[in-house]
Design a protein around this motif. Sequence first.
Motif, PDB file in Angstrom:
ATOM      1  N   LYS A  20      55.766  37.378  10.912  1.00 44.17           N
ATOM      2  CA  LYS A  20      55.667  35.942  11.179  1.00 44.17           C
ATOM      3  C   LYS A  20      56.910  35.302  10.573  1.00 44.17           C
ATOM      4  O   LYS A  20      57.198  35.506   9.395  1.00 44.17           O
ATOM      5  CB  LYS A  20      54.396  35.360  10.582  1.00 44.17           C
ATOM      6  N   SER A  21      57.648  34.545  11.383  1.00 42.97           N
ATOM      7  CA  SER A  21      58.933  34.023  10.948  1.00 42.97           C
ATOM      8  C   SER A  21      59.096  32.569  11.357  1.00 42.97           C
ATOM      9  O   SER A  21      58.886  32.209  12.524  1.00 42.97           O
ATOM     10  CB  SER A  21      60.068  34.858  11.557  1.00 42.97           C
ATOM     11  N   TYR A  22      59.456  31.741  10.374  1.00 41.87           N
ATOM     12  CA  TYR A  22      59.762  30.340  10.636  1.00 41.87           C
ATOM     13  C   TYR A  22      61.274  30.158  10.573  1.00 41.87           C
ATOM     14  O   TYR A  22      61.924  30.633   9.647  1.00 41.87           O
ATOM     15  CB  TYR A  22      59.085  29.448   9.599  1.00 41.87           C
ATOM     16  N   HIS A  23      61.821  29.455  11.573  1.00 39.70           N
ATOM     17  CA  HIS A  23      63.270  29.314  11.708  1.00 39.70           C
ATOM     18  C   HIS A  23      63.689  27.860  11.460  1.00 39.70           C
ATOM     19  O   HIS A  23      63.287  26.961  12.198  1.00 39.70           O
ATOM     20  CB  HIS A  23      63.718  29.721  13.115  1.00 39.70           C
ATOM     21  N   ASN A  45      65.726  31.857   7.745  1.00 37.30           N
ATOM     22  CA  ASN A  45      64.445  32.325   8.244  1.00 37.30           C
ATOM     23  C   ASN A  45      63.494  32.596   7.084  1.00 37.30           C
ATOM     24  O   ASN A  45      63.864  33.222   6.095  1.00 37.30           O
ATOM     25  CB  ASN A  45      64.608  33.607   9.071  1.00 37.30           C
ATOM     26  N   ASP A  46      62.290  32.126   7.231  1.00 32.55           N
ATOM     27  CA  ASP A  46      61.221  32.264   6.238  1.00 32.55           C
ATOM     28  C   ASP A  46      60.259  33.315   6.790  1.00 32.55           C
ATOM     29  O   ASP A  46      59.438  33.021   7.654  1.00 32.55           O
ATOM     30  CB  ASP A  46      60.554  30.887   6.092  1.00 32.55           C
ATOM     31  N   ASP A  47      60.381  34.559   6.299  1.00 32.90           N
ATOM     32  CA  ASP A  47      59.725  35.704   6.934  1.00 32.90           C
ATOM     33  C   ASP A  47      58.538  36.234   6.133  1.00 32.90           C
ATOM     34  O   ASP A  47      58.571  36.298   4.898  1.00 32.90           O
ATOM     35  CB  ASP A  47      60.723  36.848   7.119  1.00 32.90           C
ATOM     36  N   LYS A 114      57.096  38.527   1.435  1.00 29.36           N
ATOM     37  CA  LYS A 114      57.633  37.264   1.922  1.00 29.36           C
ATOM     38  C   LYS A 114      59.054  37.132   1.406  1.00 29.36           C
ATOM     39  O   LYS A 114      59.299  37.350   0.214  1.00 29.36           O
ATOM     40  CB  LYS A 114      56.788  36.085   1.425  1.00 29.36           C
ATOM     41  N   PHE A 115      59.978  36.787   2.296  1.00 29.50           N
ATOM     42  CA  PHE A 115      61.369  36.642   1.862  1.00 29.50           C
ATOM     43  C   PHE A 115      62.123  35.684   2.766  1.00 29.50           C
ATOM     44  O   PHE A 115      61.727  35.427   3.910  1.00 29.50           O
ATOM     45  CB  PHE A 115      62.065  38.008   1.810  1.00 29.50           C
ATOM     46  N   LEU A 116      63.208  35.147   2.225  1.00 27.41           N
ATOM     47  CA  LEU A 116      64.118  34.310   2.995  1.00 27.41           C
ATOM     48  C   LEU A 116      65.303  35.147   3.446  1.00 27.41           C
ATOM     49  O   LEU A 116      65.866  35.911   2.657  1.00 27.41           O
ATOM     50  CB  LEU A 116      64.630  33.138   2.158  1.00 27.41           C
ATOM     51  N   GLN A 117      65.660  35.024   4.710  1.00 27.59           N
ATOM     52  CA  GLN A 117      66.861  35.657   5.262  1.00 27.59           C
ATOM     53  C   GLN A 117      67.813  34.530   5.667  1.00 27.59           C
ATOM     54  O   GLN A 117      67.461  33.680   6.495  1.00 27.59           O
ATOM     55  CB  GLN A 117      66.509  36.522   6.468  1.00 27.59           C
ATOM     56  N   ILE A 118      69.009  34.533   5.073  1.00 26.32           N
ATOM     57  CA  ILE A 118      69.935  33.412   5.223  1.00 26.32           C
ATOM     58  C   ILE A 118      71.299  33.933   5.668  1.00 26.32           C
ATOM     59  O   ILE A 118      71.820  34.876   5.069  1.00 26.32           O
ATOM     60  CB  ILE A 118      70.068  32.643   3.889  1.00 26.32           C
TER      61      ILE A 118
END
Length: 236
Positions: A20-23, A45-47, A114-118
């Motif tokens: 589940k990913s929020y962009h 991205n908030d994954d 849960k992690f942030l991808q930047i």
Amino acid sequence: MKTIFHPAEQRGFASRGWLKSYHSFSFSQFYDPEKMNFGLLRVLNDDFVEQGMGFGTHGHDNMEIVSIPLEGALKHNDSTGREAIIKQGDVQIMSAGSGIQHSEYNESKTEPVKFLQIWVFPKEKDITPRYEQKSFTEEDKKNQFLTVVSPEKDGKNIWINQDAYFSLSNLDAGKTLTYDLHGKQNGVYVFILDGKAKAADQDLSSRDALGVYETEKVEITAQEDVKILVIEVPMA
């Protein structure tokens, strides 16, 4: 001073079941012409990744990719031969440079991660791909900005191939911090990890973001205990 407000509920969303990913910005099938980037910040991205699942081997080039685990741990492998585990408290950067293949999986077979991808556009293109990670304590973030990513090779934080700075803070309710920008050509993207705060007179809640530019500083006040990520990037 100019600002742009990105409420959490207006982010793009994608689900593959295990992911589940929020962009915050246009990514994959989410497209909003008003949310292509903030200066040289291209992706946030908030994954959420289910246990034992993850991203198979795939390639990147000419992008600075920062990962910040918020809960759990990720297992990283790449074509340079690097194998690593990054967990909550760590920050990872991968300079894709001239091209790199990598995979990332949830390291746990029982708990989600849960992690942030930047992603940040690089300053120099086609550099030799590189990888770095570093651990930071929660205490170092308490009521102050802790710089975790910067263009300065001082060993205190992780080096990035761009005039960009990532800072984290755990701010107690009622406390105020002032973030001083490193250059007039830069802007800051204030992202609320958890809690509530006011930045540049804008009320922000968990996962809300505020872009601020054409200013030399930004004042942030915690309306309750709050965890904050501030990303400073050149605006062009």
